[in-house]
Design an enzyme around this catalytic site. Structure first.
Site, mmCIF file in Angstrom:
data_model
loop_
_atom_site.group_PDB
_atom_site.id
_atom_site.type_symbol
_atom_site.label_atom_id
_atom_site.label_comp_id
_atom_site.label_asym_id
_atom_site.label_seq_id
_atom_site.Cartn_x
_atom_site.Cartn_y
_atom_site.Cartn_z
ATOM 1 N N TYR A 52 0.845 -1.194 0.000
ATOM 2 C CA TYR A 52 0.000 0.000 0.000
ATOM 3 C C TYR A 52 0.881 1.244 0.000
ATOM 4 O O TYR A 52 1.658 1.483 0.920
ATOM 5 C CB TYR A 52 -0.928 0.015 1.210
ATOM 6 C CG TYR A 52 -2.006 -1.053 1.197
ATOM 7 C CD1 TYR A 52 -2.290 -1.785 0.046
ATOM 8 C CD2 TYR A 52 -2.751 -1.339 2.348
ATOM 9 C CE1 TYR A 52 -3.271 -2.755 0.033
ATOM 10 C CE2 TYR A 52 -3.738 -2.308 2.346
ATOM 11 C CZ TYR A 52 -3.988 -3.014 1.196
ATOM 12 O OH TYR A 52 -4.966 -3.987 1.194
ATOM 13 N N SER A 220 -13.547 -4.297 -0.062
ATOM 14 C CA SER A 220 -14.357 -3.607 -1.087
ATOM 15 C C SER A 220 -15.843 -3.889 -0.893
ATOM 16 O O SER A 220 -16.532 -4.337 -1.822
ATOM 17 C CB SER A 220 -13.911 -4.008 -2.495
ATOM 18 O OG SER A 220 -12.685 -3.415 -2.828
ATOM 19 N N PRO A 221 -16.383 -3.608 0.297
ATOM 20 C CA PRO A 221 -17.791 -3.927 0.569
ATOM 21 C C PRO A 221 -18.787 -3.062 -0.189
ATOM 22 O O PRO A 221 -19.982 -3.375 -0.187
ATOM 23 C CB PRO A 221 -17.904 -3.689 2.083
ATOM 24 C CG PRO A 221 -16.847 -2.674 2.379
ATOM 25 C CD PRO A 221 -15.709 -3.015 1.471
ATOM 26 N N GLY A 227 -12.791 -1.314 -10.833
ATOM 27 C CA GLY A 227 -12.558 -0.094 -11.589
ATOM 28 C C GLY A 227 -13.789 0.706 -11.916
ATOM 29 O O GLY A 227 -13.705 1.689 -12.657
ATOM 30 N N GLU A 233 -25.816 5.032 -5.725
ATOM 31 C CA GLU A 233 -26.286 5.975 -6.748
ATOM 32 C C GLU A 233 -25.710 5.666 -8.124
ATOM 33 O O GLU A 233 -25.645 6.539 -8.992
ATOM 34 C CB GLU A 233 -25.949 7.422 -6.348
ATOM 35 C CG GLU A 233 -26.428 7.827 -4.961
ATOM 36 C CD GLU A 233 -27.917 7.521 -4.730
ATOM 37 O OE1 GLU A 233 -28.709 7.654 -5.686
ATOM 38 O OE2 GLU A 233 -28.275 7.160 -3.587
#
Length: 310
Positions: A52, A220-221, A227, A233
């Protein structure tokens, strides 16, 4: 904040983890604000990885530099990091030398004497489990790493490691969200071969983890697809957003809260990794640990995400 004892350890952990993947570009003040917000919400678990940031270990170093935790403060939190990806390749490396080098780099960057949990970051196709076992045993004996786990690994890959690794593998970090929930949906469509949902892409990893006391950490919930940003929304998910917004209004919370509660409603006792750098959004995500959706509400989100209830 809901907490539980992480199986295989003495660690009491929160249901929501604060992910540090994007912390590199934050000022000291913003890192401290995010950290203090997490602690106020009951989050004392912080997820890192050697890759990271740029250069390697950059996010770990930014975290440590900004916070400058005392030994007593350090003991109050759980720090998890990951090793095994060589981004310059790109390739994976679970060799003894790479694991040891990565952990030593993380310890220096994090300015700590120990890592609470070390995960193997994605599978290395060329894994030699004997080398992993040697590295893990050396790190454990030296007190540098207290617990071990994996990420994105299948039941067979975990079993192969367990044949050689002496330490329990307590975590499997997996992508999971309402729009990326095949590990849940496949079982619901068992014996329905004409339904695409019935195909098993992960070899039953959800049930495997439950049967073997491996805690799933959902990464990544809120991601719609790789991408493509979040599903909030997002015009590609009108029905899902309609349901999330409706339930958020009925519970008096944010849509992020409901989406988090959806994952945590599963009885596998998972954790959700919140990668946001926005303190207000972190509060909304953390609140999901205190919402207990009914079965009807949970299945309503499940169907709205595009899965079939046979």
């Amino acid at each position: 904040m809901k907490t539980f004892t992480l199986p295989g350890t003495s660690l009491t952990v929160p249901s929501v983890i604060s992910g540090m993947m994007r912390v590199q570009d934050l000022s000291d003040a913003k890192v401290r604000d995010l950290y203090e917000t997490a602690r106020e919400c009951g989050i004392d678990f912080f997820d890192h990885a050697d890759i990271y940031g740029t250069p390697i270990h950059a996010c770990e170093a930014r975290f440590a530099e900004a916070l400058r935790l005392s030994p007593a403060e350090r003991s109050e939190i759980t720090i998890q990091t990951k090793a095994g990806i060589v981004p310059s390749g790109p390739y994976f490396d679970f060799s003894y030398d790479h694991i040891i080098e990565s952990v030593n780099g993380s310890l220096e960057a994090l300015n700590t004497d120990y890592i609470d949990i070390l995960l193997l970051h994605r599978p290395d196709i060329l894994v030699e489990p004997e080398e992993v076992a040697r590295a893990f045993s050396e790190l454990a004996a030296a007190g540098k790493v207290r617990n071990f786990g994996v990420s994105n690994q299948t039941p067979g890959q975990i079993e192969l490691l367990k044949r050689f690794v002496k330490q329990p593998l307590i975590v499997n970090q997996l992508q999971l969200s309402p729009t990326h929930a095949e590990m849940m949906a496949q079982g619901a469509a068992m014996n329905m071969p004409r339904l695409n949902q019935s195909a098993s892409y992960d070899l039953g990893i959800l049930d495997y983890c439950r049967l073997n006391d491996v805690t799933i950490q959902a990464w990544s919930p809120f991601q719609s697809d790789l991408g493509k940003g979040t599903y909030f929304e997002n015009p590609d998910y009108p029905e899902l957003n309609e349901v999330l917004n409706k339930l958020a209004n009925s519970h008096g919370v944010k849509s992020e809260t409901i989406a988090t509660a959806w994952i945590l409603r599963h009885p596998a006792n998972m954790q959700v990794i919140a990668g946001t750098m926005n303190p207000d959004r972190l509060r909304a995500i953390a609140a999901g640990a205190d919402i207990n959706l009914t079965r009807a509400e949970w299945y309503q989100i499940y169907r709205a995400a595009g899965y079939t209830v046979p």
